[in-house]
Design a protein around this motif. Structure first.
Motif, mmCIF file in Angstrom:
data_model
loop_
_atom_site.group_PDB
_atom_site.id
_atom_site.type_symbol
_atom_site.label_atom_id
_atom_site.label_comp_id
_atom_site.label_asym_id
_atom_site.label_seq_id
_atom_site.Cartn_x
_atom_site.Cartn_y
_atom_site.Cartn_z
ATOM 1 N N ALA A 134 83.698 23.934 18.344
ATOM 2 C CA ALA A 134 82.271 23.726 18.612
ATOM 3 C C ALA A 134 81.786 22.504 17.855
ATOM 4 O O ALA A 134 82.387 22.097 16.853
ATOM 5 N N ASP A 135 80.687 21.933 18.344
ATOM 6 C CA ASP A 135 79.967 20.924 17.565
ATOM 7 C C ASP A 135 79.169 21.649 16.487
ATOM 8 O O ASP A 135 78.442 22.611 16.786
ATOM 9 N N PHE A 136 79.273 21.195 15.265
ATOM 10 C CA PHE A 136 78.528 21.836 14.181
ATOM 11 C C PHE A 136 77.029 21.816 14.461
ATOM 12 O O PHE A 136 76.320 22.787 14.165
ATOM 13 N N GLU A 137 76.538 20.731 15.058
ATOM 14 C CA GLU A 137 75.107 20.614 15.290
ATOM 15 C C GLU A 137 74.557 21.745 16.154
ATOM 16 O O GLU A 137 73.427 22.193 15.934
ATOM 17 N N SER A 138 75.332 22.210 17.144
ATOM 18 C CA SER A 138 74.846 23.243 18.065
ATOM 19 C C SER A 138 75.432 24.620 17.782
ATOM 20 O O SER A 138 75.030 25.599 18.424
ATOM 21 N N TRP A 139 76.365 24.715 16.860
ATOM 22 C CA TRP A 139 77.017 25.996 16.562
ATOM 23 C C TRP A 139 76.033 26.940 15.873
ATOM 24 O O TRP A 139 75.403 26.578 14.876
ATOM 25 N N TRP A 172 80.531 12.009 10.589
ATOM 26 C CA TRP A 172 80.518 12.100 12.050
ATOM 27 C C TRP A 172 79.449 13.081 12.555
ATOM 28 O O TRP A 172 79.186 13.144 13.751
ATOM 29 N N ILE A 173 78.837 13.842 11.655
ATOM 30 C CA ILE A 173 77.798 14.801 12.039
ATOM 31 C C ILE A 173 76.458 14.066 12.124
ATOM 32 O O ILE A 173 76.181 13.154 11.343
ATOM 33 N N ASP A 174 75.625 14.478 13.065
ATOM 34 C CA ASP A 174 74.315 13.863 13.262
ATOM 35 C C ASP A 174 73.550 13.828 11.931
ATOM 36 O O ASP A 174 73.276 14.869 11.336
ATOM 37 N N PRO A 175 73.188 12.642 11.439
ATOM 38 C CA PRO A 175 72.493 12.568 10.152
ATOM 39 C C PRO A 175 71.129 13.247 10.144
ATOM 40 O O PRO A 175 70.611 13.587 9.074
ATOM 41 N N ALA A 176 70.556 13.467 11.308
ATOM 42 C CA ALA A 176 69.276 14.169 11.365
ATOM 43 C C ALA A 176 69.436 15.670 11.158
ATOM 44 O O ALA A 176 68.444 16.378 10.943
ATOM 45 N N VAL A 177 70.677 16.159 11.217
ATOM 46 C CA VAL A 177 70.934 17.598 11.207
ATOM 47 C C VAL A 177 71.759 18.030 10.002
ATOM 48 O O VAL A 177 71.542 19.121 9.440
ATOM 49 N N ARG A 178 72.718 17.207 9.560
ATOM 50 C CA ARG A 178 73.819 17.690 8.731
ATOM 51 C C ARG A 178 73.385 18.290 7.395
ATOM 52 O O ARG A 178 73.879 19.373 7.027
ATOM 53 N N VAL A 179 72.501 17.665 6.647
ATOM 54 C CA VAL A 179 72.144 18.205 5.335
ATOM 55 C C VAL A 179 71.303 19.467 5.483
ATOM 56 O O VAL A 179 71.526 20.468 4.788
ATOM 57 N N ALA A 180 70.343 19.440 6.395
ATOM 58 C CA ALA A 180 69.478 20.610 6.577
ATOM 59 C C ALA A 180 70.276 21.814 7.071
ATOM 60 O O ALA A 180 70.081 22.945 6.588
ATOM 61 N N GLY A 186 66.538 15.610 1.280
ATOM 62 C CA GLY A 186 66.317 16.896 1.931
ATOM 63 C C GLY A 186 65.535 17.871 1.071
ATOM 64 O O GLY A 186 64.932 18.821 1.598
ATOM 65 N N GLY A 187 65.547 17.697 -0.244
ATOM 66 C CA GLY A 187 64.738 18.504 -1.144
ATOM 67 C C GLY A 187 65.236 19.916 -1.407
ATOM 68 O O GLY A 187 64.557 20.685 -2.089
ATOM 69 N N ARG A 188 66.414 20.263 -0.899
ATOM 70 C CA ARG A 188 66.868 21.641 -1.031
ATOM 71 C C ARG A 188 68.070 21.801 -1.962
ATOM 72 O O ARG A 188 68.460 22.931 -2.277
ATOM 73 N N PHE A 189 68.652 20.685 -2.371
ATOM 74 C CA PHE A 189 69.814 20.723 -3.246
ATOM 75 C C PHE A 189 69.490 20.091 -4.592
ATOM 76 O O PHE A 189 68.624 19.222 -4.706
ATOM 77 N N GLY A 190 70.233 20.528 -5.595
ATOM 78 C CA GLY A 190 70.142 19.907 -6.899
ATOM 79 C C GLY A 190 70.928 18.612 -6.942
ATOM 80 O O GLY A 190 71.389 18.108 -5.912
ATOM 81 N N PRO A 191 71.111 18.042 -8.143
ATOM 82 C CA PRO A 191 71.826 16.763 -8.272
ATOM 83 C C PRO A 191 73.262 16.860 -7.768
ATOM 84 O O PRO A 191 73.889 17.918 -7.808
ATOM 85 N N THR A 192 73.761 15.737 -7.292
ATOM 86 C CA THR A 192 75.123 15.654 -6.787
ATOM 87 C C THR A 192 76.062 15.221 -7.902
ATOM 88 O O THR A 192 75.794 14.248 -8.612
ATOM 89 N N VAL A 193 77.171 15.959 -8.039
ATOM 90 C CA VAL A 193 78.200 15.665 -9.036
ATOM 91 C C VAL A 193 79.403 15.085 -8.311
ATOM 92 O O VAL A 193 79.804 15.592 -7.250
ATOM 93 N N PHE A 194 79.999 14.041 -8.869
ATOM 94 C CA PHE A 194 81.108 13.342 -8.215
ATOM 95 C C PHE A 194 82.395 13.467 -9.025
ATOM 96 O O PHE A 194 82.372 13.492 -10.257
ATOM 97 N N ARG A 195 83.495 13.530 -8.304
ATOM 98 C CA ARG A 195 84.827 13.371 -8.867
ATOM 99 C C ARG A 195 85.578 12.389 -7.973
ATOM 100 O O ARG A 195 85.441 12.432 -6.750
ATOM 101 N N ARG A 196 86.408 11.525 -8.575
ATOM 102 C CA ARG A 196 87.105 10.482 -7.827
ATOM 103 C C ARG A 196 88.594 10.493 -8.159
ATOM 104 O O ARG A 196 88.987 10.781 -9.297
ATOM 105 N N TYR A 197 89.398 10.165 -7.153
ATOM 106 C CA TYR A 197 90.858 10.163 -7.300
ATOM 107 C C TYR A 197 91.402 8.950 -6.550
ATOM 108 O O TYR A 197 91.029 8.719 -5.402
ATOM 109 N N GLU A 198 92.277 8.193 -7.199
ATOM 110 C CA GLU A 198 92.955 7.084 -6.525
ATOM 111 C C GLU A 198 94.387 7.504 -6.231
ATOM 112 O O GLU A 198 95.067 8.084 -7.080
#
Length: 298
Positions: free
Chosen positions: A128-133, A151-159, A225-237
């Motif tokens: 399924a498409d996540f947007e309509s699932w 690849w997910i619609d930016p108007a939909v994905r975070v909300a 979006g106002g619904r999540f707290g701060p984003t934490v990052f981890r990086r790997y090369e």
């Protein structure tokens, strides 16, 4: 080597006008995608467990599972997976890979050499498409999207990600980027092939340094979006070495290459192959930057 900072750009920012059509190209050859696309380093799954709570028994929604590059390791670690994949061929390969992993884990457990996963692999792949699932009634502990969230619609994905999660649940987005390193001179020289066969290639394009890549665009999108707290990052090369044939297979899985006209793509790949075989002994090493971003629902 010329300074190319002005040309540095992320690999995962598709043109919005072509986003949907490009996203459909992966399903054209799911077996090739499964064979050629690399997985993710073990330490990323350790950080997912620590930061996002993807531990045994956690309910995980995976968005854009592809052929299961992240799905299988999460399932083997005991997560209860619901994976949503728009491509029917990709979804079918993911189901097969999960079944094979479950059989392998069960055989190890029955032989006394299991790691605790045993027959506990629980995963469903939904085509399924996540947007309509339609989201299920019970929220998830974590949402994971590995090299797919763009690849997910930016108007939909975070909300919709927020709607899918319980309070405190984690949005976990994995992004990948080709960065400077590996067989550096090859990636300088190969631009002549791209400039010859793909007129949209910016002149002088070079892989950016890992230090010049950041995830602020994602963190800002999540924050808006106002619904999540701060984003934490981890990086790997991660360095991966490819034979000529393997590298061409990898290129054939990229949406931009797949979207080229057939004769143009064939000419480009022949040019790349000639360079690897003629000047680099039939092998090149590519450096990947893998970035994990985790945000918790308020």
């Amino acid at each position: 080597m010329p300074d190319n900072t002005a040309h540095a750009r992320r690999d995962d920012l598709p043109d919005e006008l072509r986003r949907v059509s490009l996203s459909r190209t992966f399903d054209e050859d799911a077996e090739l995608y499964d064979r050629a696309r690399p997985g993710y380093p073990p330490e990323m799954y350790d950080d997912l467990a620590d930061l996002a709570g993807t531990r045994p028994g956690s309910r995980v929604l995976e968005v854009g599972c592809g052929t299961g590059q992240a799905t299988v390791p999460l399932a083997v670690r005991g997560c209860l997976i619901t994976a949503v994949e728009a491509g029917p061929r990709m979804a079918a390969v993911a189901r097969r890979n999960l079944a094979d992993a479950g059989n392998d884990a069960g055989n190890r457990a029955r032989g006394g050499a299991g790691s605790g996963a045993g027959d506990g692999i629980t995963a469903e792949v939904v085509t399924a498409d996540f947007e309509s699932w339609p989201l299920p009634d019970e929220p998830f502990d974590a949402l994971v999207s590995a090299t797919a969230f763009h690849w997910i619609d930016p108007a939909v994905r975070v909300a919709k990600a927020a709607d899918a999660l319980r309070p405190g649940g984690a949005l976990s987005v994995v992004r990948t980027q080709h960065v400077r390193g590996g067989t550096e001179e090859f990636f300088v020289e190969v631009q002549r092939c791209y400039e010859r066969f793909d007129p949209d290639t910016p002149p002088g394009l070079r892989p950016p340094a890992a230090a010049d890549i950041h995830g602020s665009d994602h963190a800002d999108e999540v924050a808006r979006g106002g619904r999540f707290g701060p984003t934490v990052f981890r990086r790997y090369e991660h360095d991966l070495t490819y034979t000529t044939a393997d590298y061409l297979d990898l290129l054939r899985t990229y949406s931009g290459h797949r979207a080229l006209p057939g004769a143009t793509r064939d000419g480009l790949l022949a040019c790349v192959a000639g360079l690897i075989d003629g000047r680099y002994g039939g092998r090149v090493t590519k450096r990947h930057l893998i970035e994990l971003a985790v945000s918790h629902l308020r």
